[in-house]
Motif scaffolding. Structure first.
Motif, PDB file in Angstrom:
ATOM      1  N   PHE A  59      -0.914   1.474  -6.216  1.00 37.27           N
ATOM      2  CA  PHE A  59      -0.858   0.285  -7.303  1.00 37.27           C
ATOM      3  C   PHE A  59      -2.511   0.398  -7.886  1.00 37.27           C
ATOM      4  O   PHE A  59      -3.236   0.584  -7.168  1.00 37.27           O
ATOM      5  CB  PHE A  59      -0.424  -0.969  -6.792  1.00 37.27           C
ATOM      6  N   THR A  60      -2.487   0.303  -9.391  1.00 35.44           N
ATOM      7  CA  THR A  60      -3.754   0.104  -9.929  1.00 35.44           C
ATOM      8  C   THR A  60      -3.606  -0.967 -10.889  1.00 35.44           C
ATOM      9  O   THR A  60      -2.595  -0.897 -11.571  1.00 35.44           O
ATOM     10  CB  THR A  60      -3.833   1.356 -10.768  1.00 35.44           C
ATOM     11  N   ILE A  61      -4.464  -1.913 -10.728  1.00 39.21           N
ATOM     12  CA  ILE A  61      -4.662  -2.842 -11.625  1.00 39.21           C
ATOM     13  C   ILE A  61      -5.574  -2.674 -12.969  1.00 39.21           C
ATOM     14  O   ILE A  61      -6.687  -2.054 -12.589  1.00 39.21           O
ATOM     15  CB  ILE A  61      -4.974  -4.272 -11.072  1.00 39.21           C
ATOM     16  N   LEU A  78      -0.301  -3.774 -13.966  1.00 39.68           N
ATOM     17  CA  LEU A  78      -0.205  -3.382 -12.707  1.00 39.68           C
ATOM     18  C   LEU A  78       0.480  -2.117 -12.659  1.00 39.68           C
ATOM     19  O   LEU A  78       1.655  -2.167 -12.978  1.00 39.68           O
ATOM     20  CB  LEU A  78       0.349  -4.176 -11.591  1.00 39.68           C
ATOM     21  N   VAL A 122      -1.360  -9.326  -3.975  1.00 43.99           N
ATOM     22  CA  VAL A 122      -1.275  -7.824  -4.473  1.00 43.99           C
ATOM     23  C   VAL A 122      -2.532  -7.299  -4.801  1.00 43.99           C
ATOM     24  O   VAL A 122      -2.903  -6.411  -4.406  1.00 43.99           O
ATOM     25  CB  VAL A 122      -0.178  -7.599  -5.648  1.00 43.99           C
ATOM     26  N   ALA A 123      -3.091  -7.735  -5.972  1.00 48.10           N
ATOM     27  CA  ALA A 123      -4.257  -6.912  -6.525  1.00 48.10           C
ATOM     28  C   ALA A 123      -4.998  -8.043  -7.632  1.00 48.10           C
ATOM     29  O   ALA A 123      -4.433  -9.080  -7.933  1.00 48.10           O
ATOM     30  CB  ALA A 123      -4.009  -5.785  -7.105  1.00 48.10           C
ATOM     31  N   VAL A 172      -0.767  -2.065  -0.630  1.00 47.85           N
ATOM     32  CA  VAL A 172      -0.626  -1.445  -1.837  1.00 47.85           C
ATOM     33  C   VAL A 172      -1.487  -0.451  -2.378  1.00 47.85           C
ATOM     34  O   VAL A 172      -1.713   0.362  -3.237  1.00 47.85           O
ATOM     35  CB  VAL A 172      -0.206  -2.351  -2.835  1.00 47.85           C
ATOM     36  N   LYS A 173      -2.794  -0.392  -1.484  1.00 44.22           N
ATOM     37  CA  LYS A 173      -3.897   0.235  -1.911  1.00 44.22           C
ATOM     38  C   LYS A 173      -3.295   1.852  -1.691  1.00 44.22           C
ATOM     39  O   LYS A 173      -3.081   2.268  -1.202  1.00 44.22           O
ATOM     40  CB  LYS A 173      -4.982  -0.020  -1.002  1.00 44.22           C
ATOM     41  N   THR A 214     -12.196  -4.057  -8.783  1.00 44.78           N
ATOM     42  CA  THR A 214     -10.736  -4.535  -8.388  1.00 44.78           C
ATOM     43  C   THR A 214     -10.855  -4.568  -6.711  1.00 44.78           C
ATOM     44  O   THR A 214     -11.479  -4.046  -6.078  1.00 44.78           O
ATOM     45  CB  THR A 214      -9.934  -3.379  -8.770  1.00 44.78           C
ATOM     46  N   TYR A 215      -9.550  -4.999  -6.568  1.00 43.00           N
ATOM     47  CA  TYR A 215      -9.473  -5.472  -5.034  1.00 43.00           C
ATOM     48  C   TYR A 215      -7.996  -5.497  -4.781  1.00 43.00           C
ATOM     49  O   TYR A 215      -7.250  -5.859  -5.588  1.00 43.00           O
ATOM     50  CB  TYR A 215     -10.038  -6.882  -4.414  1.00 43.00           C
ATOM     51  N   TYR A 216      -7.415  -4.584  -3.626  1.00 40.34           N
ATOM     52  CA  TYR A 216      -5.996  -4.691  -3.291  1.00 40.34           C
ATOM     53  C   TYR A 216      -5.692  -4.974  -1.981  1.00 40.34           C
ATOM     54  O   TYR A 216      -6.431  -5.059  -1.165  1.00 40.34           O
ATOM     55  CB  TYR A 216      -5.670  -3.076  -3.540  1.00 40.34           C
TER      56      TYR A 216
END
Length: 120
Positions: free
Chosen positions: A68-70, A81, A48-49, A64-65, A58-60
């Motif tokens: 979503f935010t990690i 998340l 997911v991330a 979900v890009k 960060t990488y997604y």
């Protein structure tokens, strides 16, 4: 021993939001890249991330890009998340993992997961 405990899952309607947390113990948290993965019923585990040691990179997954935010808080040994604009296809068990290398798909430690269910 190392423990990764995920929480924050639940049932939400499509378009809604959830924030997952993963609390780590038994390791030097700031020395590990942290990742989120998910496994939907009948499917294989999916990346997911991930976030690097400081939280600066960060990488997604494409799926979900933008939604979503990690993030991470090294003072609290916790990775988050934030999930917005949820879709039914986001339904899965979400788990966090800790690894040494940002570019590697190999992770050293895994948590037990938290269920996310998105209703249509």
């Amino acid at each position: 021993q190392v423990q990764l405990v995920a929480s924050g899952g639940g049932l939400v309607q499509a378009g809604g939001s959830l924030r997952l947390s993963c609390a780590a113990s038994g390791l030097t948290f700031s020395s590990y890249v942290m990742g989120w993965f998910r496994r939907a019923p009948g499917k294989e585990r999916e990346f997911v991330a991930r976030v690097d040691w400081s939280g600066g990179n960060t990488y997604y997954a494409t799926s979900v890009k933008g939604r979503f935010t990690i993030s991470r808080d090294n003072a609290k040994n916790t990775v988050y998340l934030q999930m917005n604009s949820l879709k039914p296809e986001d339904t899965a068990v979400y788990s966090c993992a800790a690894g040494r290398s940002y570019s590697s798909s190999n992770y050293d430690y895994w948590g037990q997961g938290t269920q996310v269910t998105v209703s249509s």
